[in-house]
Design a protein around this motif. Structure first.
Motif, short mmCIF file in Angstrom:
data_model
loop_
_atom_site.label_atom_id
_atom_site.label_comp_id
_atom_site.label_asym_id
_atom_site.label_seq_id
_atom_site.Cartn_x
_atom_site.Cartn_y
_atom_site.Cartn_z
N ALA A 1 41.11 8.01 37.17
CA ALA A 1 40.13 9.09 36.94
C ALA A 1 38.76 8.63 37.41
O ALA A 1 38.05 9.36 38.10
N LEU A 2 38.41 7.40 37.06
CA LEU A 2 37.12 6.85 37.48
C LEU A 2 37.02 6.80 38.99
O LEU A 2 35.95 6.98 39.57
N TYR B 1 32.01 13.61 35.70
CA TYR B 1 33.26 13.73 34.96
C TYR B 1 33.49 12.55 34.03
O TYR B 1 32.95 11.47 34.24
N ARG B 2 34.32 12.77 33.06
CA ARG B 2 34.89 11.68 32.26
C ARG B 2 36.34 12.04 32.01
O ARG B 2 36.77 13.17 32.28
N ASN B 3 37.05 11.08 31.49
CA ASN B 3 38.44 11.34 31.15
C ASN B 3 38.49 11.73 29.67
O ASN B 3 37.75 11.18 28.87
N PRO C 1 40.69 14.71 33.63
CA PRO C 1 39.25 14.59 33.88
C PRO C 1 38.54 15.80 33.31
O PRO C 1 39.08 16.91 33.32
N TRP C 2 37.34 15.59 32.83
CA TRP C 2 36.60 16.67 32.19
C TRP C 2 35.17 16.66 32.69
O TRP C 2 34.48 15.65 32.59
N PHE D 1 32.23 17.34 31.68
CA PHE D 1 31.71 17.62 30.33
C PHE D 1 30.38 18.38 30.39
O PHE D 1 29.60 18.20 31.32
N LEU E 1 29.13 13.40 24.39
CA LEU E 1 29.96 14.15 25.34
C LEU E 1 30.19 13.35 26.61
O LEU E 1 31.24 13.42 27.23
N ARG E 2 29.21 12.58 26.97
CA ARG E 2 29.26 11.80 28.19
C ARG E 2 30.25 10.64 28.07
O ARG E 2 30.94 10.29 29.03
N ASN F 1 32.66 6.06 30.21
CA ASN F 1 33.01 5.93 31.62
C ASN F 1 32.93 7.27 32.32
O ASN F 1 33.70 8.17 32.02
N ILE F 2 32.01 7.37 33.23
CA ILE F 2 31.87 8.64 33.94
C ILE F 2 31.90 8.39 35.44
O ILE F 2 31.75 7.25 35.89
N TRP F 3 32.16 9.42 36.20
CA TRP F 3 32.05 9.33 37.66
C TRP F 3 31.53 10.64 38.19
O TRP F 3 31.62 11.66 37.52
N GLU F 4 30.97 10.55 39.37
CA GLU F 4 30.37 11.76 39.90
C GLU F 4 31.08 12.20 41.16
O GLU F 4 31.43 11.40 42.02
N ILE F 5 31.33 13.48 41.26
CA ILE F 5 31.89 14.05 42.47
C ILE F 5 30.74 14.76 43.17
O ILE F 5 30.08 15.61 42.57
#
Ligand code: SF4
Lengths: 627, 340
Positions: free
Chosen positions: A43-44, A243-245, A422-423, A425, B331-332, B335-339
């Motif tokens: 997901a990351l 996004y996050r999972n 994936p969300w 958020f 909410l964040r 671990n986040i990623w950006e598209i």
């Protein structure tokens, strides 16, 4: 017996659009951890993912047996992913029992990775293979690309001088598998390494050991002669954003906290441990710094009634369970219907009746939510369609409970509760407001009327501590407006009608139903609710691609239905309702709209595959499908 | 809770007609409760009466405070949630022997062990009144009634022994026919921090008339009852010449006129759990010769942390160590990623 050839794949990087991997082994093999680590990393990386954990009902089912098999299915891709996959491309079998239980899911030509030590005489016996038969050696797996490796042995070698005991070492073998798969799909190990550092804080030897085994698995892929191909799955073209999972139960917990913050009401969560709802309790109890009060009650009844007490005091009262626990809460929910105070009831459905299939999924509590109380006791019902959708749906459930002064059911199920995706958020600011209906000041000299309603038919919420608003509520029928005990026949009929109308009027305050996929009019409407969303979406997209006139509408609001639902149903010649039950929504739809909707039911404790839905649509269209 | 002046018992009376049978012991308890609330001077708006189902459970309708009449057996659980959410409120639970000890038995024991700061009035009439005369879990064995025409075969509960076992921190008994004593005990209960449990012997003159007469009526009361006073020897009898002595762990009745000294008598100590446990065992059938008299008063008190306070304390600790939660950060996640 002819020895099976280990096939070699040329050492090239193959591009794949999507891959489904199934990890399976003994419940003590750390399968869930391996699966969730691979999910997070993918997901990351930017893949779209969908997961399906599947564990045995017994915590310590006898080791090595079929009953003890734990699985984690994960689909990830560079394209949009709606389900964890009907079948899998790669299957990692840690022991003989897991192979036997799951081999039917592997596609012909699929990659099968088997841990040799899990196929010794003892394990073969426990998996009930006939004496002398080893599937790895008898040619029966010929249609797959079989790779055997001695994961146990290689893990032991990697940790030979770690000073760890054999048991402890063996428990790390899942990390070898993870490392190997990271190599296979060209993934970075850093996310997992960070995870170990956090998880084993203060235990440096465990951090080191896990990293060592992970590396060993990765290096084995790189250097081993037997296995020589890597695959590439590019990031998915998902809508722009951050996004996050997220897992379904986690999203539910977050949605509750968000609703508490946006309404200004303290969250009180009354719950009794039950699979698969307990993770919501675990998650919420970590967030006491939001003022969250979690109460692990002595039983399901107390879980519900304590939430009712808290709600009377002005909290956002929430109670949660799964099917059998909800049955115990029935009387309390009826009381909340009479009290007309906010109460959110979470039902993370599982296979039933009775204890049923505690770790398997089902959607068979819709009738219970709709009708499971004595007499006329209508409540609002909402259902979440995917892990991340749990967030928005529970938020909506809280909004309706608070603004309409009513109990509201939120239905989820084991499949989305434990599944992840994936969300994208939201920001807190972007969430709607929730406005509690606190009693307004009385004109001087007039008594407070606890059952005097507004245009929504909601009564005022007067919290203890407010002078001049002292009032008594109870489960006995009450007089309209005053709330005093009343046995008057006319009044009773009036109150029953008002309580029903109050729920119906919620329809004025929810968005209209939309068509999720396909045209507004057409031949077949596939109408779904809950966790069937992914499978239906995939099936309908495929069918549209093949030129069929099929659409998909997915319900979040089940009671009341969106006001335009009747119109939508009329726009299609056929309505198909797939459900993981024996036909519940279909009965309600037929009852409410007099439409000849067709039920399609799967009651096996496992989700629909999109293929199954596709075939059923074709069948009702009269298209003959080869089997 | 702030106190105010001049609130009177009548200020707690509602406009609802009281609907208990004429002569029912409930009237006396209602009156004492209204008087005690006036005396402690707690605001009506800060007070909540919570009840389950049964004759006694109509109580909230007659109290000009906030009130919740609920479902059978659940008053204790409802009150637990209310107190957890609103520690500032003054909460009274009104329940009966069927409500608390039968259908609500589970919630009842858990309330006691958690020690929420609430008051419980357990109206014990040894019968189901509202459903018209079936035996309850406190009905004496052999009693003939609607559901046991040949006499009950159920062994009854000893409610206060049960409360001791459940970890109660204030355990007392009183009776409807002794308003002065009842008032005194309710006052003490209201002042105890923690779950205050008062068992009240209440006469149901319709279905179980006279169940407690040996303890409540003039002719027998003084022989059959002990009125406990802290740090005082246990003495009873019409001319206060009888006493209780402990022979090891065994309580024995002694006559002070037959050479026994008051100095050798059992000194009541409310803080002693062992002695309190023995006292709760003074539960003999009054028809058995040589039976022990029945104690009334405060058996046991203990200072122990209340659930709601510990719950609040954890929230304070969590906020101190992690800061008040921030919704966006929650909410964040980590671990986040950006598209893009
Ligand atoms: S039935 Fe008994 S307890 Fe109930 S109100 Fe009448 S006398 Fe009182």
């Amino acid at each position: 017996m002819e020895p099976v050839q280990q096939k070699k794949i040329s050492r090239i990087s193959e591009l794949k659009k999507e891959v489904t991997i199934l990890f399976a082994g003994d419940s003590g093999d750390g399968i869930q951890l391996t699966g969730s680590q691979f999910t997070d990393t993918s997901a990351l990386f930017g893949n779209d993912v969908s997961t399906f954990p599947d564990f045995p009902a017994e915590i310590r089912a006898p080791q090595g047996t079929l009953a003890g098999v734990s699985g984690f299915q994960l689909r990830f891709g560079s394209v949009e992913i709606y389900t964890p996959g009907d079948v899998c491309d790669v299957f990692v079998a840690m022991n003989a029992a897991s192979l036997k239980a799951n081999i039917k899911k592997l596609i012909p030509g699929g990659i099968l990775i088997a841990n040799i030590s899990g196929f010794d005489k003892k394990n073969l016996g426990l998996a009930k293979y006939p004496e002398g038969i080893n599937p790895l050696e008898d040619g029966s797996l010929g249609k797959f690309r079989l790779y055997t490796m001695d994961i146990t042995k290689m893990t032991k070698a990697a940790l030979a001088d770690s000073g760890m005991g054999t048991k402890e070492i063996e428990r790390s073998k899942n990390m070898f598998v993870l490392g190997f798969l990271y190599w296979m799909y060209n993934r970075s190990m850093s996310r997992s390494i960070d995870f170990f550092k956090e998880k084993f804080k203060g235990k440096p030897h465990l951090i080191e050991a896990n990293i060592k085994v992970l590396n060993a698995g990765y290096n084995f892929g790189e250097t081993s002669e037997t296995f020589s191909s890597q695959y590439e799955v590019k990031p998915a073209p998902m809508p722009k954003g951050v996004y996050r999972n997220i897992m379904g139960n986690q999203a539910t917990a977050l949605g509750l906290i968000a609703a508490s913050e946006k309404s200004g009401l303290g969250l009180f969560y009354g719950s009794y441990p039950i699979t698969p709802a307990s993770d919501i309790l675990h998650e919420l109890s970590k967030h006491k710094n939001f003022g969250v009060k979690t109460f692990q009650a002595e039983d399901e009844i107390a879980a519900a009634t304590s939430a009712i007490g808290a709600s009377f005091g002005g909290a956002l009262g929430v109670t949660a369970s799964s099917g059998p626990g909800i049955a115990l809460k029935g009387e309390a929910i009826g009381l909340a219907v009479m009290y007309e105070i906010p109460l959110v009831i979470i039902d993370v459905q599982r296979g039933g009746p009775s204890t049923g299939l505690p770790t398997k999924t089902e959607q068979a509590d819709l009738f219970q939510a709709m009708y499971g109380r004595n007499s006329e006791a209508p409540v609002a019902i909402l259902a979440a369609s995917s892990p991340s959708d749990c967030f928005e749906t529970i938020f909506e459930a809280c909004r309706i409970a608070v603004e309409h002064m009513t109990p509201v059911f939120f239905l989820s199920d084991g499949y989305i509760a434990n599944g992840a995706e994936p969300w994208k958020f939201p920001k807190g600011d972007g969430l709607g407001k929730i406005t509690p209906k606190f009693a307004e000041e009385n004109p001087e000299g007039t008594p407070f009327l606890p059952y005097k309603r507004d245009s929504k038919l909601a009564r005022p919420w007067a919290l203890p501590g407010r002078k001049g608003f002292e009032h008594r509520i109870g489960g006995i029928e009450k007089e309209n407006e005053t709330g005093n005990i009343s046995y008057d026949p006319e009044n009773h009929q009036l109150m029953v009608k008002i309580r029903a109308e109050k729920i119906s009027r919620i329809a004025d305050f929810i968005p209209p139903q939309k068509i999720n996929t396909g045209q507004e009019k057409g031949e077949v409407l596939v109408l779904g609710w809950g966790s069937t969303f992914g499978a239906i979406t995939m099936a309908v997209k495929d069918l549209i691609g093949d030129g069929y006139s099929v659409s998909h509408a997915h319900l979040r609001y089940i009671n009341p239905f969106p006001k335009n639902l009747g119109e939508i149903l009329k726009n299609f010649s056929l309505v198909l309702i797939p459900e993981m039950n024996n036909g519940q929504l279909v009965s309600i739809i037929r009852d409410k709209f007099l439409v000849d909707a067709i039920g399609f039911n799967k009651i096996k404790g496992v989700p629909f595959t999109s293929e199954e839905i596709k075939k059923e649509v074709l069948r009702i269209l009269g298209v003959s499908v080869p089997n | 809770m702030e106190t105010i002046e001049k609130i009177l018992p009548k200020d707690f009376v509602t406009d609802q007609e009281v609907r208990w049978c004429p002569g029912c012991g409930d009237y006396s308890i209602l009156k004492q409760a209204q008087s005690v609330l006036a005396e402690i001077g707690i605001k009506r708006e800060d007070t909540v009466f919570v009840s389950g189902i049964g004759c006694s459970s109509r109580f909230p309708y007659y109290m000009e405070t906030y009130g919740m009449h609920s479902i059978h057996g659940r008053a204790t659980a409802i009150a637990s949630g209310l107190k957890a959410a609103r520690p500032d409120l003054n909460i009274w639970i009104v329940t009966g022997d069927g409500d608390a000890l039968s259908i609500g038995g589970n919630h009842f024991i858990h309330l006691l062990r958690r020690n929420f700061n609430v008051n419980v009035l357990l109206f014990n009439n040894e019968i189901y009144g509202l459903t018209k005369g079936q035996y309850s879990p406190t009905t004496r064995k052999g009693t003939i009634n609607k559901s046991a025409p040949m006499g009950t075969i159920d062994h009854p509960f000893n409610p206060l022994a049960l409360c001791m076992g459940a970890g109660g921190t204030f355990i007392a008994r009183s009776m409807d026919r002794d308003p002065k004593h009842l008032r005194e005990i309710l006052l003490r209960a209201s002042k105890h921090k923690g779950t205050s449990l008062v068992e009240i012997y209440q006469n149901c003159n319709v279905f179980n008339d006279g169940a407690f007469f040996p303890f409540t009526e003039k002719e027998s009361k003084q022989n059959e009852t002990i009125f406990l006073e802290n740090n005082q020897p246990i003495i009873f009898g019409p001319s206060r010449t009888m006493g209780i002595k402990l022979d090891g762990f065994k309580p024995v009745i002694v006559n002070l006129e037959e050479g026994n000294s008051a100095n050798d008598l059992w000194i009541h100590d409310e803080a002693d759990p062992i002695k309190a446990s023995i006292l709760t065992r003074f539960f003999d059938d009054v028809t058995i010769p040589g039976h022990l008299p029945r104690p009334f008063g405060v058996f046991y008190t203990e200072t122990r942390a209340c659930y709601e306070d510990e719950m609040e304390a954890q929230i304070v600790t969590a906020i101190e160590s992690k800061k008040r939660g921030n919704l966006d950060a929650l909410l964040r996640g980590k671990n986040i990623w950006e598209i893009k």
